[in-house]
Motif scaffolding. Sequence first.
Motif, mmCIF file in Angstrom:
data_model
loop_
_atom_site.group_PDB
_atom_site.id
_atom_site.type_symbol
_atom_site.label_atom_id
_atom_site.label_comp_id
_atom_site.label_asym_id
_atom_site.label_seq_id
_atom_site.Cartn_x
_atom_site.Cartn_y
_atom_site.Cartn_z
ATOM 1 N N VAL A 1 0.859 -1.185 0.000
ATOM 2 C CA VAL A 1 0.000 0.000 0.000
ATOM 3 C C VAL A 1 0.898 1.238 0.000
ATOM 4 O O VAL A 1 1.954 1.245 0.643
ATOM 5 N N GLN A 2 0.486 2.264 -0.715
ATOM 6 C CA GLN A 2 1.266 3.505 -0.709
ATOM 7 C C GLN A 2 0.871 4.359 0.495
ATOM 8 O O GLN A 2 -0.311 4.618 0.718
ATOM 9 N N ILE A 3 1.868 4.773 1.244
ATOM 10 C CA ILE A 3 1.612 5.658 2.393
ATOM 11 C C ILE A 3 2.611 6.811 2.383
ATOM 12 O O ILE A 3 3.708 6.696 1.835
ATOM 13 N N LEU A 4 2.207 7.911 2.978
ATOM 14 C CA LEU A 4 3.056 9.108 3.036
ATOM 15 C C LEU A 4 3.164 9.566 4.486
ATOM 16 O O LEU A 4 2.162 9.706 5.167
ATOM 17 N N GLY A 5 4.397 9.793 4.939
ATOM 18 C CA GLY A 5 4.549 10.281 6.297
ATOM 19 C C GLY A 5 6.014 10.316 6.695
ATOM 20 O O GLY A 5 6.868 10.024 5.877
ATOM 21 N N PRO A 6 6.343 10.640 7.944
ATOM 22 C CA PRO A 6 5.364 11.123 8.933
ATOM 23 C C PRO A 6 4.979 12.566 8.638
ATOM 24 O O PRO A 6 5.803 13.355 8.213
#
Lengths: 256, 304
Positions: free
Chosen positions: A87-92
């Motif tokens: 899954v693509q996630i962006l952070g922090p």
Amino acid sequence: MKKLCQSKILKNEQLADQYWKLVFDCPEIANEALPGQFIEVYFDHSLKIFPRPFSIAKVEHDALELIYKVIGSQTEIMASWKPGETVQILGPLGNFFVISDDTKTHILVGGGVGLAPMVFMSEVLKEKNFLFFCGGRNGREYFPEVHDPVRRIISTDDGSVGFHGNVVQCLEKEIAAIETPVVIYACGPEKMCEALKYFGEKHNIPVQISMETIMACGMGLCQGCALKTYDENGNDKISLVCKDGPIFKGEEINFG
Amino acid sequence: MVDLSVELSEKLLLKNPLMTASGTFGYGDEVTDFVDTNLYGGIVSKSLSLNPRVGNPPPRIVETPGGMINSIGLANIGLDRFLEEKEEYFHNFEGQLIVNIAGQEDDEFYTILKRLDRVNWVRGFEINVSCPNVKKGGIQFGTDPDFMFKLIAPMRDLTDKFLMIKLSPNVTDIAKMAVKVQEAKCDAVSMINTLYGAAIDIYTRKPKINTVIGGLSGPAVKPVALANIIKARKAIDIPIVGIGGITNGDDVIEFLLAGASAVQLGTVHFFDPLAVVKIHQFLQQYLESQNLNTIKELIGKALI
């Protein structure tokens, strides 16, 4: 520095009624995350286009954990994800709770799924003196484990578990016995956060509140996640939850 | 190696047709953590006004089928802070910076134009005559052809830099507006700005946007944008920069075929921050697969 990652799911399991825990293998974000910060989770966009923001609930080595409540189509999609998927996630993203050494008692208040960032706080404060007030509607909600059970104080609206009443009433009952100076960190329904702001003012306790709004980009591009706030002189201001927050001081927030 | 460069006028050569749409990319320096912004041929800044604007109160955005409605109200840092804080970033930017200007009255537009005309890292202007979300200025300039002409005609004397007018689709005939832009000797038109949109919460019965009606954008508006570009293409000779719901490389090719010389990516930045990387790769592959040496060969080549 924020990172955009294709992260593998390590675990996705149901915790309680509608509550789920999702764990990513994501050293890039896990190694930098501080309690109170959040990530954006991206979906295969079709009719619904926005990513969804989630507070980080825990980091352990390279693992990044979310606690989410299945309440709509996107969280239903999340509940169908299997370990091994990417899954693509962006952070922090965003700011974080400020922890001061002068504080004798750290009071964590989490209502509903707002307890997620407080789980992260309870880990970070493990060696310090904290109390974790968990509020829910009833006993079917998720109340996280803490390593020392006496530090967890549960309240439910229907009284089926713990204190009968809301989490702020529970705190009001306990506050006199708590060693000062105290700081309150909170995340939960808007009414709870508003009540805590005034609770803090009444008892002269600083309150740091994690706020939620509808959010699109999560990084200041769209300026959509506006929140009514006050500047240091008490003048009206607009802040962005994604960049100026999600954590605000109680006195900064204009609950209107 | 295929040639992705396009020319929007003799004054503005873009190394590729990909630009950012105003208000969807900040001032360009927010995403540098994970995107090489030099992949854009041009960055169009957030709308700039003379003085800072706090923008509209919440709620400012709502997700709608295949898109979103926004009512940000041109929140921006104002001209002085822009010049102070953004110079270093844009000095190092390898593409072209177009500043989007949104004034409340004629003089505000002209004052900003005159000041930025002297700034060497500003390569051109996009004039916002079509924001649906501000009470004064905004769309009123962009819906009456003569009213708009009166505003933009004096601009040509204030700058030799690239000058582009951003048109609203919320008009009876966008071609008439485009013709006025050409008559005013501007270099290009960009279209479309957002469409009027509204959404209501059925439980609280309140509008989901503070101004009740906001601007609809995202994949849902793409066919509207293409139709407007096709109409305008027939009416004018100056270049069109296409905007409206572009999500991927296929969309970019479609806009070029319809008659756009370049495009702006907007709402896609909120849900696919790496779109520019993917589109860039797609354009190269597409040209190779079609045995084309240059992307210019596609402009206006739809069989219509």
